[in-house]
Design a protein around this motif. Sequence first.
Motif, PDB file in Angstrom:
ATOM      1  N   LEU A   1     -27.361   1.266 -87.517  1.00  0.00           N
ATOM      2  CA  LEU A   1     -27.785   1.897 -86.274  1.00  0.00           C
ATOM      3  C   LEU A   1     -26.614   2.677 -85.695  1.00  0.00           C
ATOM      4  O   LEU A   1     -25.527   2.121 -85.502  1.00  0.00           O
ATOM      5  N   ILE A   2     -26.829   3.959 -85.426  1.00  0.00           N
ATOM      6  CA  ILE A   2     -25.818   4.790 -84.778  1.00  0.00           C
ATOM      7  C   ILE A   2     -26.237   5.016 -83.330  1.00  0.00           C
ATOM      8  O   ILE A   2     -27.370   5.425 -83.059  1.00  0.00           O
ATOM      9  N   VAL A   3     -25.328   4.734 -82.409  1.00  0.00           N
ATOM     10  CA  VAL A   3     -25.586   4.915 -80.973  1.00  0.00           C
ATOM     11  C   VAL A   3     -24.694   6.042 -80.474  1.00  0.00           C
ATOM     12  O   VAL A   3     -23.461   5.923 -80.480  1.00  0.00           O
ATOM     13  N   VAL A   4     -25.300   7.141 -80.040  1.00  0.00           N
ATOM     14  CA  VAL A   4     -24.562   8.286 -79.515  1.00  0.00           C
ATOM     15  C   VAL A   4     -24.744   8.329 -78.003  1.00  0.00           C
ATOM     16  O   VAL A   4     -25.875   8.309 -77.511  1.00  0.00           O
ATOM     17  N   GLY A   5     -23.644   8.371 -77.268  1.00  0.00           N
ATOM     18  CA  GLY A   5     -23.721   8.445 -75.812  1.00  0.00           C
ATOM     19  C   GLY A   5     -22.757   7.476 -75.147  1.00  0.00           C
ATOM     20  O   GLY A   5     -22.202   6.586 -75.792  1.00  0.00           O
ATOM     21  N   THR A   6     -22.584   7.667 -73.851  1.00  0.00           N
ATOM     22  CA  THR A   6     -21.690   6.809 -73.071  1.00  0.00           C
ATOM     23  C   THR A   6     -22.419   6.311 -71.825  1.00  0.00           C
ATOM     24  O   THR A   6     -23.469   6.823 -71.454  1.00  0.00           O
ATOM     25  N   GLY A   7     -21.838   5.310 -71.182  1.00  0.00           N
ATOM     26  CA  GLY A   7     -22.435   4.782 -69.961  1.00  0.00           C
ATOM     27  C   GLY A   7     -21.850   3.434 -69.622  1.00  0.00           C
ATOM     28  O   GLY A   7     -21.070   2.854 -70.397  1.00  0.00           O
ATOM     29  N   ASN A   8     -22.228   2.899 -68.465  1.00  0.00           N
ATOM     30  CA  ASN A   8     -21.604   1.667 -67.992  1.00  0.00           C
ATOM     31  C   ASN A   8     -22.054   0.421 -68.746  1.00  0.00           C
ATOM     32  O   ASN A   8     -21.532  -0.660 -68.505  1.00  0.00           O
ATOM     33  N   GLU A   9     -23.013   0.541 -69.670  1.00  0.00           N
ATOM     34  CA  GLU A   9     -23.461  -0.608 -70.458  1.00  0.00           C
ATOM     35  C   GLU A   9     -22.755  -0.694 -71.819  1.00  0.00           C
ATOM     36  O   GLU A   9     -23.042  -1.606 -72.594  1.00  0.00           O
ATOM     37  N   GLU A  10     -21.849   0.221 -72.098  1.00  0.00           N
ATOM     38  CA  GLU A  10     -21.275   0.316 -73.448  1.00  0.00           C
ATOM     39  C   GLU A  10     -20.618  -0.982 -73.916  1.00  0.00           C
ATOM     40  O   GLU A  10     -20.884  -1.473 -75.019  1.00  0.00           O
ATOM     41  N   GLN A  11     -19.757  -1.553 -73.095  1.00  0.00           N
ATOM     42  CA  GLN A  11     -19.051  -2.772 -73.517  1.00  0.00           C
ATOM     43  C   GLN A  11     -20.010  -3.942 -73.690  1.00  0.00           C
ATOM     44  O   GLN A  11     -19.877  -4.740 -74.628  1.00  0.00           O
ATOM     45  N   ALA A  12     -20.996  -4.039 -72.803  1.00  0.00           N
ATOM     46  CA  ALA A  12     -21.992  -5.113 -72.911  1.00  0.00           C
ATOM     47  C   ALA A  12     -22.805  -4.972 -74.193  1.00  0.00           C
ATOM     48  O   ALA A  12     -23.152  -5.971 -74.843  1.00  0.00           O
ATOM     49  N   LEU A  13     -23.108  -3.734 -74.576  1.00  0.00           N
ATOM     50  CA  LEU A  13     -23.885  -3.494 -75.795  1.00  0.00           C
ATOM     51  C   LEU A  13     -23.074  -3.846 -77.042  1.00  0.00           C
ATOM     52  O   LEU A  13     -23.602  -4.409 -78.005  1.00  0.00           O
TER      53      LEU A  13
ATOM     54  N   ASN B   1     -20.790  -4.817 -87.295  1.00  0.00           N
ATOM     55  CA  ASN B   1     -20.369  -3.864 -88.328  1.00  0.00           C
ATOM     56  C   ASN B   1     -21.474  -2.886 -88.711  1.00  0.00           C
ATOM     57  O   ASN B   1     -21.213  -1.868 -89.359  1.00  0.00           O
ATOM     58  N   ASP B   2     -22.719  -3.210 -88.318  1.00  0.00           N
ATOM     59  CA  ASP B   2     -23.854  -2.350 -88.663  1.00  0.00           C
ATOM     60  C   ASP B   2     -24.300  -1.466 -87.502  1.00  0.00           C
ATOM     61  O   ASP B   2     -25.216  -0.667 -87.657  1.00  0.00           O
ATOM     62  N   VAL B   3     -23.680  -1.639 -86.336  1.00  0.00           N
ATOM     63  CA  VAL B   3     -23.995  -0.808 -85.167  1.00  0.00           C
ATOM     64  C   VAL B   3     -22.763   0.037 -84.855  1.00  0.00           C
ATOM     65  O   VAL B   3     -21.713  -0.490 -84.488  1.00  0.00           O
ATOM     66  N   VAL B   4     -22.906   1.347 -85.009  1.00  0.00           N
ATOM     67  CA  VAL B   4     -21.779   2.262 -84.847  1.00  0.00           C
ATOM     68  C   VAL B   4     -21.918   3.004 -83.515  1.00  0.00           C
ATOM     69  O   VAL B   4     -22.887   3.737 -83.303  1.00  0.00           O
ATOM     70  N   PHE B   5     -20.960   2.811 -82.627  1.00  0.00           N
ATOM     71  CA  PHE B   5     -20.964   3.485 -81.329  1.00  0.00           C
ATOM     72  C   PHE B   5     -20.109   4.746 -81.428  1.00  0.00           C
ATOM     73  O   PHE B   5     -18.899   4.670 -81.640  1.00  0.00           O
ATOM     74  N   LYS B   6     -20.731   5.913 -81.273  1.00  0.00           N
ATOM     75  CA  LYS B   6     -20.020   7.180 -81.426  1.00  0.00           C
ATOM     76  C   LYS B   6     -19.494   7.728 -80.099  1.00  0.00           C
ATOM     77  O   LYS B   6     -18.671   8.642 -80.086  1.00  0.00           O
ATOM     78  N   GLY B   7     -19.974   7.168 -78.976  1.00  0.00           N
ATOM     79  CA  GLY B   7     -19.539   7.680 -77.685  1.00  0.00           C
ATOM     80  C   GLY B   7     -20.026   9.101 -77.467  1.00  0.00           C
ATOM     81  O   GLY B   7     -21.067   9.505 -77.983  1.00  0.00           O
ATOM     82  N   TYR B   8     -19.237   9.862 -76.691  1.00  0.00           N
ATOM     83  CA  TYR B   8     -19.589  11.263 -76.451  1.00  0.00           C
ATOM     84  C   TYR B   8     -19.276  12.087 -77.691  1.00  0.00           C
ATOM     85  O   TYR B   8     -18.213  11.940 -78.298  1.00  0.00           O
ATOM     86  N   VAL B   9     -20.184  12.975 -78.062  1.00  0.00           N
ATOM     87  CA  VAL B   9     -19.940  13.890 -79.185  1.00  0.00           C
ATOM     88  C   VAL B   9     -20.314  15.298 -78.757  1.00  0.00           C
ATOM     89  O   VAL B   9     -21.097  15.494 -77.825  1.00  0.00           O
TER      90      VAL B   9
END
Length: 216
Positions: free
Chosen positions: A98-110, A121-129
């Motif tokens: 799973l690739i997650v693109v985006g930022t927000g105040n829930e990032e660390q909790a997610l 290891n299977d969830v990739v957080f890309k942040g802002y792109v």
Amino acid sequence: IFAYAAEKLIPVLYKNSYFIAVSKRVADEFYMNRIPKDHVFITNPGISFRYEKLYKYKKAEKFGVPTIITVSRLMRYKRVDMLIKLFSEVRKRIKARLIVVGTGNEEQALKALASRLGIRNDVVFKGYVTERRKVALLKKSWVFATASSMEGFGLSILEAEKCALPVVAFDIGGISDAVKDNYSGFLVKDGDCATYIEKLLILLSRSRIRHAISKK
């Protein structure tokens, strides 16, 4: 509470105003709040012509691992936490990412949630792109998914479809204006997690169905 109260004041303070609704369902909400139908105009959002060349369909090389992507602000109402939990069930059945693109105040909790579920290891957080990078990730992914609880339309869905990605989403708000069920993807009754998981598995494991929807 504030947002709910403010909405109730719209018919009183803006009864003679005109409105642009981004989808039919948003327009229906205006009608329910006693806004006259001839005061509401439906205009679906679209993709900027500035990026039209990026989105033009070209057969892209896909990721080697079955990959779900979501593009979203990481806010509570977007329910990315629910999507991660649903993905964890998919991951029990097949190897996927799973690739997650985006930022927000829930990032660390997610990120913490993914760790607790044993799928960090299977969830990739890309942040802002950048827009160019976003399109590249969409084209290389296999399926677009969203579990949002509130959408006026769903512009990120339109972007995914422009990149020939099948979509799985809960049928809420204006998402039905952005997704044609059983054509450009699957709309699932809100809260029906079992069916949502089933649709993801179908698209990830049955290439004939996935490719047919991609062409549409």
